[in-house]
Design a protein around this motif. Structure first.
Motif, short mmCIF file in Angstrom:
data_model
loop_
_atom_site.label_atom_id
_atom_site.label_comp_id
_atom_site.label_asym_id
_atom_site.label_seq_id
_atom_site.Cartn_x
_atom_site.Cartn_y
_atom_site.Cartn_z
N LEU A 1 -12.93 -28.61 -12.26
CA LEU A 1 -13.10 -27.27 -11.73
C LEU A 1 -12.96 -27.31 -10.21
CD1 LEU A 1 -16.20 -25.92 -13.72
CD2 LEU A 1 -13.81 -25.22 -14.00
N ARG A 2 -12.63 -26.16 -9.62
CA ARG A 2 -12.49 -26.05 -8.16
C ARG A 2 -13.52 -25.08 -7.62
NH1 ARG A 2 -7.55 -22.81 -6.06
NH2 ARG A 2 -9.14 -21.20 -6.17
N VAL A 3 -14.21 -25.49 -6.56
CA VAL A 3 -15.22 -24.63 -5.95
C VAL A 3 -14.89 -24.45 -4.47
CG1 VAL A 3 -16.74 -26.63 -5.53
CG2 VAL A 3 -17.69 -24.31 -5.49
N THR A 4 -14.96 -23.21 -4.00
CA THR A 4 -14.73 -22.91 -2.59
C THR A 4 -15.95 -23.30 -1.77
OG1 THR A 4 -13.36 -21.02 -3.22
CG2 THR A 4 -14.15 -21.08 -0.96
N ALA A 5 -15.70 -23.84 -0.58
CA ALA A 5 -16.79 -24.12 0.35
C ALA A 5 -17.11 -22.84 1.11
CB ALA A 5 -16.39 -25.23 1.32
N GLY A 6 -18.33 -22.38 1.00
CA GLY A 6 -18.72 -21.13 1.64
C GLY A 6 -19.83 -21.33 2.65
N THR A 7 -20.82 -20.47 2.59
CA THR A 7 -21.96 -20.56 3.50
C THR A 7 -22.95 -21.60 2.98
OG1 THR A 7 -23.24 -18.90 2.29
CG2 THR A 7 -21.71 -18.10 4.00
N PRO A 8 -23.89 -22.06 3.82
CA PRO A 8 -24.91 -22.99 3.34
C PRO A 8 -25.68 -22.43 2.15
CG PRO A 8 -24.90 -22.97 5.73
CD PRO A 8 -23.97 -21.88 5.30
N ALA A 9 -25.99 -21.15 2.17
CA ALA A 9 -26.74 -20.55 1.06
C ALA A 9 -25.91 -20.58 -0.23
CB ALA A 9 -27.13 -19.12 1.40
N GLU A 10 -24.61 -20.35 -0.12
CA GLU A 10 -23.76 -20.41 -1.30
C GLU A 10 -23.66 -21.83 -1.84
OE1 GLU A 10 -20.75 -16.62 -0.55
OE2 GLU A 10 -20.33 -18.54 0.43
N THR A 11 -23.60 -22.80 -0.94
CA THR A 11 -23.59 -24.20 -1.38
C THR A 11 -24.89 -24.54 -2.07
OG1 THR A 11 -22.12 -24.83 0.43
CG2 THR A 11 -23.34 -26.60 -0.64
N ASP A 12 -26.01 -24.08 -1.52
CA ASP A 12 -27.31 -24.30 -2.16
C ASP A 12 -27.31 -23.76 -3.58
OD1 ASP A 12 -28.29 -25.41 0.17
OD2 ASP A 12 -29.34 -23.59 0.82
N ALA A 13 -26.81 -22.54 -3.76
CA ALA A 13 -26.80 -21.91 -5.08
C ALA A 13 -25.90 -22.67 -6.04
CB ALA A 13 -26.34 -20.46 -4.96
N PHE A 14 -24.75 -23.11 -5.57
CA PHE A 14 -23.83 -23.87 -6.43
C PHE A 14 -24.45 -25.19 -6.86
CE2 PHE A 14 -20.67 -27.37 -6.30
CZ PHE A 14 -20.05 -27.11 -7.51
N LEU A 15 -25.00 -25.94 -5.92
CA LEU A 15 -25.58 -27.23 -6.26
C LEU A 15 -26.80 -27.08 -7.17
CD1 LEU A 15 -25.28 -29.00 -2.78
CD2 LEU A 15 -23.91 -29.46 -4.84
N ALA A 16 -27.58 -26.04 -6.95
CA ALA A 16 -28.74 -25.80 -7.82
C ALA A 16 -28.26 -25.51 -9.24
CB ALA A 16 -29.57 -24.64 -7.28
N ALA A 17 -27.17 -24.73 -9.37
CA ALA A 17 -26.63 -24.44 -10.70
C ALA A 17 -26.10 -25.71 -11.36
CB ALA A 17 -25.52 -23.39 -10.58
N VAL A 18 -25.43 -26.56 -10.60
CA VAL A 18 -24.94 -27.83 -11.14
C VAL A 18 -26.11 -28.67 -11.63
CG1 VAL A 18 -23.86 -30.04 -10.53
CG2 VAL A 18 -22.82 -27.88 -9.78
N ASP A 19 -27.18 -28.72 -10.85
CA ASP A 19 -28.35 -29.52 -11.25
C ASP A 19 -28.96 -28.99 -12.54
OD1 ASP A 19 -28.17 -31.31 -9.17
OD2 ASP A 19 -29.52 -30.20 -7.85
N ARG A 20 -29.04 -27.69 -12.67
CA ARG A 20 -29.62 -27.12 -13.89
C ARG A 20 -28.75 -27.44 -15.12
NH1 ARG A 20 -31.06 -22.82 -10.31
NH2 ARG A 20 -29.15 -21.64 -10.84
N ILE A 21 -27.43 -27.37 -14.92
CA ILE A 21 -26.50 -27.67 -16.01
C ILE A 21 -26.58 -29.14 -16.41
CG2 ILE A 21 -24.06 -27.78 -16.64
CD1 ILE A 21 -23.69 -25.27 -14.83
N LEU A 22 -26.65 -30.02 -15.41
CA LEU A 22 -26.76 -31.46 -15.70
C LEU A 22 -28.08 -31.76 -16.39
CD1 LEU A 22 -25.32 -32.99 -12.41
CD2 LEU A 22 -24.21 -32.93 -14.64
N SER A 23 -29.13 -31.09 -15.95
CA SER A 23 -30.44 -31.29 -16.56
C SER A 23 -30.43 -30.81 -18.02
CB SER A 23 -31.52 -30.55 -15.77
OG SER A 23 -32.78 -30.69 -16.36
N GLU A 24 -29.82 -29.67 -18.26
CA GLU A 24 -29.75 -29.14 -19.62
C GLU A 24 -28.94 -30.06 -20.53
OE1 GLU A 24 -28.03 -25.37 -18.83
OE2 GLU A 24 -29.87 -24.51 -17.97
N ALA A 25 -27.87 -30.67 -19.98
CA ALA A 25 -27.02 -31.55 -20.76
C ALA A 25 -27.73 -32.85 -21.11
CB ALA A 25 -25.73 -31.86 -20.00
N ALA A 26 -28.63 -33.28 -20.19
CA ALA A 26 -29.36 -34.52 -20.43
C ALA A 26 -30.56 -34.36 -21.34
CB ALA A 26 -29.81 -35.11 -19.09
N ALA A 27 -31.00 -33.12 -21.53
CA ALA A 27 -32.21 -32.86 -22.35
C ALA A 27 -31.97 -33.10 -23.83
CB ALA A 27 -32.66 -31.42 -22.11
#
Length: 362
Positions: free
Chosen positions: A336-362
């Protein structure tokens, strides 16, 4: 209601869908490589005044050749360019379409190294130019030897090179461009839409324009300038190339309002390009953080990052969307491709990735 199949459209267009990225109302939109920062207020005012000054004369056609704008663009690019060596249109897509109209067409071919900008083959199709897809190497790289081999094999009338490349973000070694110029029988187009985001030391193809009359470098104001809504792309080339493109351009293709707005934006380029460093910082942050999470990531010199999701990219895209983050499925299996935006947008993207990875590992 009449359907497409009932109209006498060209056979090679049947079954196709228009190009476009999803335009969805979500909290975080990181799918089209736009500049996430709004136009600064002083620049808004300057553009407004420039556009307002044109309104009384809208009963007259604009400068057909956009000479003043082209001179301003040449001044921005440097490298000894003048207005005669620059051409502008409604986005770099129109510039590239014009190039295909004059140097491609029925009975001719164009070659690009995939994965690359998906509009190039569509523009070729629309102009009746046969598209030859060549392949990139391991980790989306492209060596001079690989490029030369494929150009020699296909003997295309046009070669498209992207640096930095979309969707991978990788910049080309200048040796690749030089090698392709040595063997290509026709035109070589280097798409530098993301050049302003390249890391220090990255060489632009503008540096070798002199002495290469079949080289064309295309640029855009949509990305680093944050002028996507203004629709302004341009090329730099030998003046003979500009003269050739004018054979196929539509009359008065650039409105007086577009020309005025673009000139005002160029006059305030220091303010508009002031966000580039911040965006590059977020790009590098995304690369570092995704790799820290164990994901494969392509090196990027653009304002976006291509990363491996470890499975079905369509499912990963939907999962991110479910968390309010819109990225781009560019059709590369597993990535997938993700645009680099504002720090807040990066925070939101990384938080979503972490939740998805956590759900996949559960």
């Amino acid at each position: 209601m009449t359907g497409l199949d009932e109209l006498p459209i060209r056979d090679d267009l049947r079954g196709l869908s228009p190009y476009g990225a999803p335009q969805l109302d979500v909290p975080v939109r990181l799918n089209t490589n736009e500049n996430s920062y709004p136009v600064p207020e002083p620049v808004v005012e300057a553009i407004g005044k420039a556009v307002a000054a044109e309104l009384r004369d809208l009963n007259r056609y604009p400068d057909r050749d956009a000479l003043a704008l082209r001179a301003d663009l040449a001044g921005y690019l440097g490298h000894g360019l003048s207005a005669e060596g620059v051409w502008a249109a409604n986005g770099s897509n129109e510039v590239q379409q014009q190039l295909l109209q004059v140097f491609g067409g029925p009975g001719r071919s164009a070659l690009g190294f995939t994965p690359a900008y998906s509009m190039h083959p569509l523009l070729a199709l629309g102009t009746g130019t046969r598209w030859e897809p060549a392949l990139r190497g391991v980790d989306f790289g492209l060596t001079a030897q690989e490029a030369v081999s494929q150009v020699r094999r296909h003997r295309p009338d046009m070669v498209f090179l992207c640096s930095p490349n979309n969707p991978t973000g990788t910049a080309l070694d200048p040796a690749v461009i030089a090698a392709v110029l040595d063997v290509a029988p026709g035109m070589v187009v280097v798409d530098e839409a993301y050049a302003e985001f390249a890391r220090p030391g990255t060489t632009s193809a503008l540096a070798v324009l002199a002495g290469h009359p079949r080289l064309v470098v295309t640029r855009t104001m949509s990305k680093a300038f944050g002028f996507a809504g203004g629709r302004l792309g341009y090329l730099a080339a030998d003046p003979a190339v500009v003269a050739a493109v004018q054979l196929v351009r539509l009359p008065y293709h650039l409105s007086a309002l577009t020309q005025a707005a673009a000139r005002a934006a160029l006059a305030h380029r220091a303010a508009l390009l002031g966000t580039v460093a911040a965006i590059m910082q977020q790009r590098d942050r995304i690369v570092t953080e995704l790799r820290r999470r164990g994901l494969r990531v392509a090196d990027s010199d653009a304002n976006f990052v291509l990363y491996e999701v470890g499975g079905d990219q369509s499912a990963a895209w939907r999962a991110l969307l479910g968390h309010g983050v819109l990225v781009r499925d560019v059709g590369v299996p597993g990535w997938l491709r993700v645009t680099a935006g504002t720090p807040a947008e990066t925070d939101a993207f990384l938080a979503a990735v972490d939740r998805i990875l956590s759900e996949a590992a559960a």
